[in-house]
Design a protein around this motif. Sequence first.
Motif: not given
Length: 696
Positions: A452-458
């Motif tokens: 979810h940390h990666v998805m937050d920065h897409v």
Amino acid sequence: MIDYMAVFAPLIAFLLAGLLGRKFGDAFSQVVTCAGVLLAAMISVKLFFSVVLGMSPQTLPVMTWISSGDFEVAWTLRMDQLSVLMMCVVNIVSACVHFYSIGYMSHDESKSRFMAYLSLFTFAMLMLVTADNLLQLFFGWEGVGLASYLLIGFWYHKPSANAASVKAFIVNRVGDLGLTLGIMTAFVIFGTIQFDGIFNAAASKSSDMFTFFGYEFHALTLLCLLLFIGAVGKSAQLGLHTWLPDAMEGPTPVSALIHAATMVTAGVFLVARFSPVFEYAPDALMVVCLFGAVTAFVAATIGMTQFDIKRVIAYSTMSQLGYMFFALGVSAYSAAMFHLVTHAFFKALLFLGAGSVIHAMSNEQDMRKMGGIWKLIPFTYIMMWIGSLALAGVPFFAGYYSKDLILESAWASHSWFGQFAYWMGIAAAAMTAFYSWRLIIMTFHGKPRADHHVMDHVHESPAVMTVPLAVLAIGAMFSGAVLYGGFSGVPHELTLHHASSGEMASELEEEMEIATEDQIKTPVREEVMATVAGLPLLDKEAFFGKSIFVQKVNDTVAAAHHVATWVKILPVIDAGFGLLMAYLAYMFIPSIPAFFVRVFKPIYILLYRKWFFDEIYEAVLVKPIVALGKGLWIGGDKALIDGLGPDGIAAVCRKVGQMVSKFQSGFVYQYAFVMMIGLLALVSWIAFATGLLNFS
């Protein structure tokens, strides 16, 4: 003078960025290199209109390079239709990659060095395609190899990048040995390494024999096979292909530049350039065709099982290069060059699109950790769709025109190896469509599988990265339709290239009324639509001039217009089938892949492990050679040569010194004794030398 800048502008940019980049900063290097390659691209387009469409090839002398007795090599820029076509592709794609790199490498600490390397690579490739002799071509060939080594290993702090760059360099050296021998063979056969001298004499040498390692060979066949070995290495054909997927360790712009329009197409260009020689070496053409067909099939099978987004696209590059080579093998040189051009656009688009995905996903490349991001990066999603449609050969994208022309030409050759290549190409086409949509679905659709940390920065990439994607997308959509006439030629029944567009349209309508159904194949209908739309129809003989030579009996591109309708339709049905299977397996019934892996596990492992080429080479070649090297080093060099040579002499001197040092005891009587012994020995030697003592 301005025409020279199409080649030398990237060199000037490289020198300025390389020498002054640290002093003036990264922005200076980015501006200089982008401006240099953009200028080269603009001049290349100008040359396209004057040289290709205007049918005015030219040669631009630079200087005398080598002059030794009767042997002289001039540095000359050969700007005929084939060279200018390659210059346009190289410079346009390179310009897009340069601008894209400004955004992609924005967080890197060595931006100036990276931009300088890109320009050096571009210049080396331009030197290769504008060569007027084999030595100049070899200079560009090796320059491309050096620049690719520097770019693949750009992140030298990563052991994997270092290993990949060394692997690419060494594997290409194997192929380059064949090219070097080919250059020597050409000089022995023709007495020159100038292209014109070789090409003009090829027909007269068609029956010559050549003694090689004590065996008699057909001279031109031997020459072509040696040149083809070089092409196999540089263009990653089966056997010397293992460097290609590992080259993904370099930054994504490097992947786009190397695997789209430049380094990997050098082998295709080499064979097309030497078409006047290959035409008189039918056995060599057969080998080229078989290599290409098997490469296209094997690479496609591997691409279906990979999960790294860049490796999937890399294996698709290898597969598409296989198409180009089997087109060359059936004398469809213009069809191979057509696919080279269209492939450059959609493959660069796919690589740079993948880079945009990686940029958005915080450097994640595993498709199993993606998904559910198409709404977050819609522009990149559309660009990847366009690239995949072109790659799969879906009407009416660029790949549809060029790939289908290759398949039709292979069938029209009426040779067993041409028909073998056709069916290998058909199988590869279905797999291409399958893994293209497997990539699209796994990357963009379904539930998010990333942290979810990666998805937050897409997020979508900046304009400096998306604008080059848009430029390449235009080529991926329209280059096939616009250039089709020039590369495929107008069927012999419709000789219209001397007429104006309006006259052509009316003449076509009249001739279509009286032509038979066999004469009016699908490509002719496409040409009618293109003419009515105002697009130029070009005859391929005029389009390529004398830069490509095909014997009339081998003109498979002309024959491709008259193959059966099912031969033309099957590739399209094939692509649709592959696309449908991908949707079923990864969108509608996601349990299918796991089922096939379980049921066909041995086959899956074979494909996933890339047919075990790396493991076989490691066991058969690498380990024995390393063991032999260690044996020669330890047993030969250290023990024998050094042991009996410098190390042995040094050891003897050391032992003698140690023995003599025992007399250094500090006792006067011992010193006196040594002096007496020495004096006695000296007097004895003088007596014997002067004859005072004679025992005879």
